[in-house]
Design a protein around this motif. Structure first.
Motif, PDB file in Angstrom:
ATOM      1  N   GLY A  77      -2.061  83.610  76.642  1.00  0.00           N
ATOM      2  CA  GLY A  77      -1.310  84.527  75.325  1.00  0.00           C
ATOM      3  C   GLY A  77      -0.824  83.711  74.325  1.00  0.00           C
ATOM      4  O   GLY A  77      -1.160  83.905  73.338  1.00  0.00           O
ATOM      5  N   THR A  78      -0.037  82.689  74.756  1.00  0.00           N
ATOM      6  CA  THR A  78       0.282  81.816  73.859  1.00  0.00           C
ATOM      7  C   THR A  78      -0.853  81.383  72.747  1.00  0.00           C
ATOM      8  O   THR A  78      -0.786  81.412  71.439  1.00  0.00           O
ATOM      9  CB  THR A  78       0.899  80.790  74.303  1.00  0.00           C
ATOM     10  OG1 THR A  78       2.093  81.112  75.273  1.00  0.00           O
ATOM     11  CG2 THR A  78       1.656  79.681  73.055  1.00  0.00           C
ATOM     12  N   GLN A 132      -2.331  83.937  70.742  1.00  0.00           N
ATOM     13  CA  GLN A 132      -1.191  83.958  69.685  1.00  0.00           C
ATOM     14  C   GLN A 132      -1.501  83.032  68.339  1.00  0.00           C
ATOM     15  O   GLN A 132      -1.591  83.034  67.367  1.00  0.00           O
ATOM     16  CB  GLN A 132       0.108  84.077  70.027  1.00  0.00           C
ATOM     17  CG  GLN A 132       0.820  84.723  68.982  1.00  0.00           C
ATOM     18  CD  GLN A 132       2.390  84.571  69.791  1.00  0.00           C
ATOM     19  OE1 GLN A 132       2.671  83.494  70.096  1.00  0.00           O
ATOM     20  NE2 GLN A 132       3.308  85.640  69.163  1.00  0.00           N
ATOM     21  N   MET A 148       3.351  90.208  82.956  1.00  0.00           N
ATOM     22  CA  MET A 148       3.442  91.362  82.258  1.00  0.00           C
ATOM     23  C   MET A 148       4.931  91.454  81.926  1.00  0.00           C
ATOM     24  O   MET A 148       4.952  92.061  80.760  1.00  0.00           O
ATOM     25  CB  MET A 148       2.919  92.385  83.123  1.00  0.00           C
ATOM     26  CG  MET A 148       2.241  93.435  82.305  1.00  0.00           C
ATOM     27  SD  MET A 148       1.792  94.939  83.232  1.00  0.00           S
ATOM     28  CE  MET A 148       0.834  94.602  84.421  1.00  0.00           C
ATOM     29  N   ALA A 163       5.688  88.598  79.213  1.00  0.00           N
ATOM     30  CA  ALA A 163       4.903  88.532  77.946  1.00  0.00           C
ATOM     31  C   ALA A 163       5.815  89.123  76.757  1.00  0.00           C
ATOM     32  O   ALA A 163       5.954  88.560  75.822  1.00  0.00           O
ATOM     33  CB  ALA A 163       3.538  89.007  78.052  1.00  0.00           C
ATOM     34  N   PRO A 164       6.268  90.343  76.915  1.00  0.00           N
ATOM     35  CA  PRO A 164       7.154  90.891  75.637  1.00  0.00           C
ATOM     36  C   PRO A 164       8.267  90.081  75.373  1.00  0.00           C
ATOM     37  O   PRO A 164       8.661  89.930  74.111  1.00  0.00           O
ATOM     38  CB  PRO A 164       7.412  92.236  76.137  1.00  0.00           C
ATOM     39  CG  PRO A 164       6.894  92.351  77.578  1.00  0.00           C
ATOM     40  CD  PRO A 164       6.223  91.101  77.942  1.00  0.00           C
ATOM     41  N   LEU A 165       8.822  89.703  76.432  1.00  0.00           N
ATOM     42  CA  LEU A 165      10.229  88.828  76.070  1.00  0.00           C
ATOM     43  C   LEU A 165       9.886  87.557  75.353  1.00  0.00           C
ATOM     44  O   LEU A 165      10.617  87.125  74.513  1.00  0.00           O
ATOM     45  CB  LEU A 165      10.799  88.543  77.446  1.00  0.00           C
ATOM     46  CG  LEU A 165      11.430  89.378  78.206  1.00  0.00           C
ATOM     47  CD1 LEU A 165      11.914  89.126  79.499  1.00  0.00           C
ATOM     48  CD2 LEU A 165      12.303  90.388  77.353  1.00  0.00           C
ATOM     49  N   ASN A 188       7.215  87.153  73.506  1.00  0.00           N
ATOM     50  CA  ASN A 188       6.686  87.948  72.207  1.00  0.00           C
ATOM     51  C   ASN A 188       5.064  87.121  72.407  1.00  0.00           C
ATOM     52  O   ASN A 188       4.600  86.506  71.054  1.00  0.00           O
ATOM     53  CB  ASN A 188       7.489  87.297  71.016  1.00  0.00           C
ATOM     54  CG  ASN A 188       7.282  88.183  69.839  1.00  0.00           C
ATOM     55  OD1 ASN A 188       6.481  89.057  70.055  1.00  0.00           O
ATOM     56  ND2 ASN A 188       7.759  87.761  68.950  1.00  0.00           N
ATOM     57  N   PRO A 222       1.076  87.868  73.607  1.00  0.00           N
ATOM     58  CA  PRO A 222       0.237  88.938  74.426  1.00  0.00           C
ATOM     59  C   PRO A 222       0.013  88.719  75.845  1.00  0.00           C
ATOM     60  O   PRO A 222      -0.079  87.569  76.259  1.00  0.00           O
ATOM     61  CB  PRO A 222      -1.018  88.951  73.545  1.00  0.00           C
ATOM     62  CG  PRO A 222      -1.092  87.624  72.965  1.00  0.00           C
ATOM     63  CD  PRO A 222       0.306  87.016  72.801  1.00  0.00           C
ATOM     64  N   PHE A 223      -0.304  89.869  76.532  1.00  0.00           N
ATOM     65  CA  PHE A 223      -0.391  89.575  77.923  1.00  0.00           C
ATOM     66  C   PHE A 223      -1.915  89.721  78.296  1.00  0.00           C
ATOM     67  O   PHE A 223      -2.662  90.727  77.938  1.00  0.00           O
ATOM     68  CB  PHE A 223       0.185  90.998  78.559  1.00  0.00           C
ATOM     69  CG  PHE A 223      -0.090  91.099  80.148  1.00  0.00           C
ATOM     70  CD1 PHE A 223       0.320  90.119  81.256  1.00  0.00           C
ATOM     71  CD2 PHE A 223      -1.211  91.789  80.536  1.00  0.00           C
ATOM     72  CE1 PHE A 223      -0.129  90.186  82.420  1.00  0.00           C
ATOM     73  CE2 PHE A 223      -1.522  92.061  82.167  1.00  0.00           C
ATOM     74  CZ  PHE A 223      -0.778  91.056  82.773  1.00  0.00           C
TER      75      PHE A 223
END
Ligand code: ADP
Ligand code: MG
Lengths: 401, 242
Positions: free
Chosen positions: A43-44, A47, A350, A353-355, A357, A359-360
């Protein structure tokens, strides 16, 4: 034969659920950790790629002198506006060229103030940065020519200084200077290695030189290649033009440097590589610990199951059938632990990921690998206990209390 | 000897033939001569009781007969095969195809249902699922536990557990069923039932049985008795009827 062994192993696992869970706990935790790390890592990375394209993947930055990380900067004469004009005149592969002088300045409006990025440039700047206005207008050629006190602001500056008040036509103070707001930039958001892109005030380069820096320098030149594929060629062209304009001693370094956005992110990427290596080491260690856990509990369980092994041997189980049963049990337990670990890891990623910031992004090949690897750990670490089970003497085993 | 030769033996002679069998455990000072010089034969369909004081060599004889162990000297022929020449795995195959064991301590798999316990030897024999079920149910029937198939060992009484163990030993219709003190952990009434069951299996199905017991009452069910003392057979009796 393997079908029968599978059946026997399955029955054995079902026979002692608690022991089975304990056996595989280490694998579950190890695999879950790996999956969380890998998923968040992916995800990182995604991003970062996105942020690079936000900055503009065709963009190159020209600096005076060589930029060395950690070392003292080379003393090279600063660029002037002539350098910008020369690039514009002589290029064939660039779509736009913009001067850039940058400084952090205190910006004041009424009672509000804020340290923001002050950028001196010209109209081309929006093309180079692939930016657009949501309100107002760009500098006119006449304003650029005269260095008129006009400015275009980013969304953060608008929100922080003007709140909900109208901003177009109002005047900001920058130190002793001031400028009238004539436009608002479309928001770009956070970029990982450049901070908040919207915390910016853009003024004509001539205004910047005259009222802010007090010299005729241009700090950097931003250029944009015609196309993604042309970035290397465009870079070569820029280097050729600049080499002509600022010749260095034969064999010496250039008195300028050109860097792409990709290169600007390499520092970040190499730090993620270190991070990945570190986390992979943790993952390997936790799988090793999981494997030792399997071996440990299976060794205990061979002792505990000595009588059962004796019964199987009396009934006619051969050495290799006892061995295989224990190996299959270990592989099934570890593989099952791997599956549970994957599920927990995905759940964890999952949730995280939002914590963080990011994407999952599910990594199917990593999941397959984690599964295969955990089954393998089961086989490798189950081998020793399995062998000691297979080598038991049936009479001794049957007599075992 | 190949797996086929070990699993499909047609043999005319005695099932069991001991020829001057001796068994010595340990060596030097510590050596124990568990069997001294033992010779006997057992033919198909016999029901033999083995008696003798503790330590007289009964279990040693049973272990050798069951191909779990081999003689130190002399010869043991099982269905004509010299067991001493076989490897560990070959002896396992003989047990799988021709031998059934019943132990004093029942030795069922714990937390496993009666049916699954009975299926175990059939799984090792690679008998397909449907046939396996049928055979296991038939064996449970034969020992009178047809409605206990889903009970685990813990849910069965001692007498019932031993009957499951007997069913497990005979489900493969072995050439020889070996029972080392099968009633040792049971009360008299339960022991009587187990003996009646074994006698019936011998009578009706022609199952060859060798049984170790301490009690004359139990030995009376057999038609032949071998008495051991200090590693030798010292007495042998035959009776006409059970
Ligand atoms: N594995 C062994 N190691 C050493 N001595 C043994 C072993 N098994 C049996 N013995 C000895 O052999 C003798 C006969 O034992 P066993 O056949 O078990 O007697 P029984 O079953 O008649 O009570 C005993 O003295 C016993 O201590
Ligand atoms: Mg004994």
């Amino acid at each position: 034969m393997i079908g029968n062994i599978l059946l026997l192993s399955m029955r054995e696992i079902r026979r002692n659920v608690l022991r089975s869970i304990l056996t595989t706990l280490g694998i579950v935790i190890g695999v879950a950790a790996v999956i969380v790390v890998v998923t968040l890592g992916a995800g990182t990375k995604a991003q970062v790629q996105e942020e690079i394209s936000k900055l503009g993947s065709t963009m190159l930055t020209v600096f005076p002198g060589q930029r060395r990380r950690g070392g003292a900067a080379q003393t090279a004469p600063p660029f002037e506006i002539d350098d910008v004009n020369a690039l514009r005149r002589e290029t064939t592969l660039l779509s736009s060229v913009a001067p850039m002088s940058i400084g952090r300045k205190m910006i004041v409006y009424g009672n509000e103030n804020r340290r923001s990025q002050l950028v001196g440039t010209d109209r081309e700047f929006v093309n180079v940065r692939n930016w657009a206005l949501t309100a107002g207008r760009l500098f006119s050629p006449a304003e650029e020519q005269s260095g008129k006190s006009v400015c275009i602001i980013g969304l953060t500056v608008r929100k922080e200084l003007f709140k909900d008040e109208p901003y177009l036509g109002n005047v900001l103070r920058i130190g002793k200077a001031s400028c009238e707001v004539i436009g608002l930039l479309e928001p770009k958001g956070q970029v990982m290695f450049s901070g908040d892109q919207d915390d910016v005030v853009v003024v004509p380069i001539k205004y910047y030189q005259r009222r802010i820096s007090g010299n005729t320098n241009v700090d950097q030149i931003y250029v944009s290649a015609l196309d993604d594929d042309l970035v290397p060629a465009a870079q070569a062209e820029v280097e050729m033009i600049m080499r002509e304009r600022r010749p260095s001693q034969p064999g010496a370094e250039d008195l300028f440097s050109v860097r792409g956005v990709q290169e600007m992110s390499t520092a970040f990427q190499s730090s993620t590589a270190v991070m990945t290596a570190f986390l992979s080491a943790i993952a390997a260690i936790s799988l090793l610990v999981g494997g030792i856990g399997i071996m440990n509990i299976m060794l205990v369980s061979v002792t505990e199951r000595t009588r059962e092994i004796g019964i199987r041997m009396a009934i006619g189980a051969r050495e290799k059938e006892v061995l295989l049963q224990f190996l299959v049990e270990a592989a099934m337990l570890a593989g099952f632990g791997g599956l549970v670990g994957i599920a927990i890891g995905l759940g964890g990623a999952m949730a995280l990921a939002p914590l963080l910031n990011v994407p999952f992004i599910v990594q199917p090949d990593m999941m397959v690998m984690a599964f295969v690897f955990s089954a393998l750990v089961g086989v490798v670490f189950g081998y020793m206990p399995a062998r000691s089970a297979a080598r038991l003497d049936p009479i001794d085993a049957l007599r075992h209390e | 000897m190949s797996e086929n030769e070990l699993s499909e033996r047609d043999h005319e002679g005695p099932v069991v033939a001991f020829e001057h069998v001796a068994k010595v455990y340990g060596d030097g000072e510590m050596a124990v001569r568990a069997l001294d010089d033992v010779s006997f034969e057992i033919h198909a369909g016999e029901f033999v009781a083995v008696m003798g004081a503790s330590g007289s060599g009964k279990s040693t004889t049973m272990n050798i007969m069951g191909c779990l162990d081999t003689p130190s000297s002399g010869q043991y022929l099982f269905k004509g095969v010299d067991v001493k020449t076989l490897s560990r795995d070959q002896r396992a195959l003989l047990r799988r195809h021709y031998l059934g064991f019943v132990f004093q301590g029942f030795n069922l798999l714990s937390r496993t249902t009666a049916l699954e316990n009975l299926e175990l030897p059939l799984i090792y024999r690679r008998i397909a699922k449907a046939e396996r079920r049928d055979m296991a149910m038939a064996a449970l029937n034969a020992v009178g536990l047809e409605n206990r198939e889903h009970h685990t060992a813990a849910e069965l009484s001692g007498g019932q557990q031993q009957r499951v163990a007997i069913a497990r030993a005979m489900v493969t219709t072995p050439s020889l069923l070996l029972a080392d003190e099968p009633t040792g952990n049971l009360d008299t009434a339960r022991s009587q039932e187990i003996m009646e069951l074994l006698a019936r299996l011998n009578e009706d199905k022609g199952l060859t049985i060798v049984l170790v017991t301490h009690e004359d009452d139990m030995a009376a069910f057999a038609r032949r008795t071998l008495v051991f003392r200090d590693g030798n057979i010292v007495h042998e009796t035959r009776s006409q009827a059970a």
